[in-house]
Write an enzyme that holds these catalytic residues in place. Structure first.
Site, short mmCIF file in Angstrom:
data_model
loop_
_atom_site.label_atom_id
_atom_site.label_comp_id
_atom_site.label_asym_id
_atom_site.label_seq_id
_atom_site.Cartn_x
_atom_site.Cartn_y
_atom_site.Cartn_z
N ARG A 36 1.75 -12.07 -4.68
CA ARG A 36 2.36 -11.47 -5.87
C ARG A 36 2.57 -12.49 -6.98
O ARG A 36 2.52 -12.15 -8.16
CB ARG A 36 3.69 -10.81 -5.50
CG ARG A 36 3.45 -9.55 -4.71
CD ARG A 36 4.73 -8.86 -4.37
NE ARG A 36 4.43 -7.54 -3.85
CZ ARG A 36 5.23 -6.86 -3.06
NH1 ARG A 36 6.39 -7.37 -2.68
NH2 ARG A 36 4.89 -5.67 -2.63
N LYS A 198 2.50 10.92 7.27
CA LYS A 198 2.94 12.29 6.96
C LYS A 198 2.11 13.02 5.91
O LYS A 198 1.78 12.44 4.87
CB LYS A 198 4.37 12.23 6.44
CG LYS A 198 5.38 11.80 7.45
CD LYS A 198 6.73 11.83 6.78
CE LYS A 198 7.82 11.38 7.72
NZ LYS A 198 9.03 11.10 6.95
N GLY A 356 0.34 -0.51 -0.51
CA GLY A 356 1.02 -0.41 0.78
C GLY A 356 0.13 -0.73 1.94
O GLY A 356 -0.60 -1.73 1.95
N GLY A 379 4.50 2.94 -3.66
CA GLY A 379 5.06 4.15 -4.26
C GLY A 379 4.52 4.39 -5.66
O GLY A 379 4.19 5.52 -6.03
#
Ligand code: AMP
Length: 399
Positions: A36, A198, A356, A379
């Site tokens: 990062r 999910k 992610g 996200g």
């Protein structure tokens, strides 16, 4: 179009830039992965080379609004100092006298990193007075922290109310180019690969891309929910039992829309989630495949891999979000690796990896370099794919 870091003249100005230096630290406080930090260097050097005074702010971990040395950004300042030629200073506070004095001392072409903005609860509350204090440190604001752009916090949104010129950095610019612009008129066929735990986490993306995509490829525990909905025996597999209606609805919409919807033809299963646990593969589901009652689906099977790889090989654009199996466990990573490899091998396609877990997987298997875009936000990248406006981007100036 949002104002870009390319459009501003930072010479002699104090440029307050939000970066994402939320790096992993070990117990001794050493940085274990500086991706990062290195990712922010093009924006930082663009500003220092043009004679700007660069004031960086970031969060690190979850200090819950309290000063906690465990979450200090000092190690990030030290690392950045090793990586760039410009001098890098550190201020032990992000607002108030300490920060103000450090900014006043800063010369053109120098860099100052402020201490963790989340040492103040006001940061996540997007509190106006705190935003004003941060804003007082800069003449120009740049946001290059894509990973937090979906949050309306003081350093990502509030601060823009009090600074006239607010632009995006190179990282956010690239995220928008790949996750928005390139998908407006995608090179066809456009193949969307989804996996992970999910259906409910990815449903918005599925709905949004249903009209655009030529084919969906589904893996991970998500696929278990679809197979359960179709009436198959999935044993002990992780699945969302209350989402079977939703799964059937998605299958129906895809059919009506003429969008190909590939579920894994077969599934790899095991009795327990453990490295090197013995595994087996079901017969193809549609030829009587089933997972025994005491076993759980942990990855896609060999026939599924073959079909998925063939579909990926002919794609013009690929978006990949979510692993095909429990790739963190040895022996349960076969499908995720094979899909990553198929994407990396399609050098003709525009290849985009949503943030992610899929980025972790692509790097773990050594395919990261071969992808056209690896998103720096989990996200945030999902929200962009869902077509949502991210507060940290919406707050920037339009051109
Ligand atoms: P997500 O955060 O939704 O992308 O989910 C990623 C997680 O899903 C990873 O930690 C995987 O281990 C997990 N996962 C993928 N496939 C399965 C599966 N068949 N059963 C249980 N967990 C899975």
């Amino acid at each position: 179009m949002k104002l870009s870091i390319r459009d501003i003249d930072p010479a002699g100005k104090r440029v307050l830039m939000r970066v994402d230096f939320n790096v992993p630290l070990n117990d001794e406080g050493n940085i274990t992965d500086d991706t990062r930090i290195t990712a922010a260097i093009p924006s930082i050097e663009h500003l220092t080379n043009a004679g700007g005074k660069v004031i960086l702010m970031s969060h690190l971990g979850r200090p819950k609004g309290e000063k906690n040395p465990k979450y200090s950004l000092k190690p990030a300042a030290d690392r950045l100092g090793e990586l760039i030629s410009a001098p890098v200073k550190f201020a032990e506070d992000c607002v108030g006298e300490v920060a103000e004095a450090a900014v006043a001392d800063l010369k053109d072409g120098e860099v100052l990193l402020l201490e963790n903005v989340r040492f103040y609860a006001e940061e996540e509350k997007n509190e106006a007075e705190f935003s004003k204090k941060l804003a007082s440190l800069g003449d120009i604001y740049v946001n290059d922290a894509f990973g937090t752009a979906h949050r309306a916090h003081a350093s990502t949104a509030g601060v823009t109310e009090y600074i006239d010129t607010c632009a995006m950095g190179f990282l956010i610019e690239k995220e928008l180019e790949f996750l928005v612009t390139k998908l407006e008129e995608p090179k066809r066929p456009f193949v969307v690969i989804m996996g992970g735990a999910k259906v409910s986490d990815k449903i918005e993306v599925l709905n949004r891309l249903m009209d655009k995509a030529d084919a969906f490829i589904i893996g991970g525990a998500m696929a278990n929910t679809f197979r359960l909905a179709q009436g198959y025996e999935i044993g002990n597999s992780l699945a969302e039992k209350d989402k079977t209606e939703l799964a059937l609805k998605i299958l129906k919409t895809a059919e009506e829309n003429n969008t190909e919807f590939l579920l894994p033809a077969d599934t790899r299963y095991a009795a327990e989630f453990a490295d090197d646990a013995p595994t087996a593969v079901t017969a193809p589901w549609e030829d009587g495949g089933a997972i025994p009652a005491d076993q759980e689906g942990i990855d896609i099977g060999d026939k599924a891999i073959e079909e998925f790889a063939a579909k990926i090989a002919e794609a013009g654009t690929v978006v990949w979000n979510g692993p095909m199996g429990v790739f963190e466990k040895r022996g349960f990573d076969i499908g995720t690796k094979a899909v990553g490899e198929a994407i990396a091998n399609n050098t003709e396609a525009v290849t985009i990896v949503g943030g992610g877990d899929s980025v972790t997987a692509a790097n773990q298997f050594g395919f990261g370099e071969k992808m056209d875009h690896m998103s720096t936000g989990g996200g945030a990248s999902l929200e962009l794919l869902e077509g949502k406006e991210l507060p940290g981007i919406a707050a920037l100036d339009d051109k």
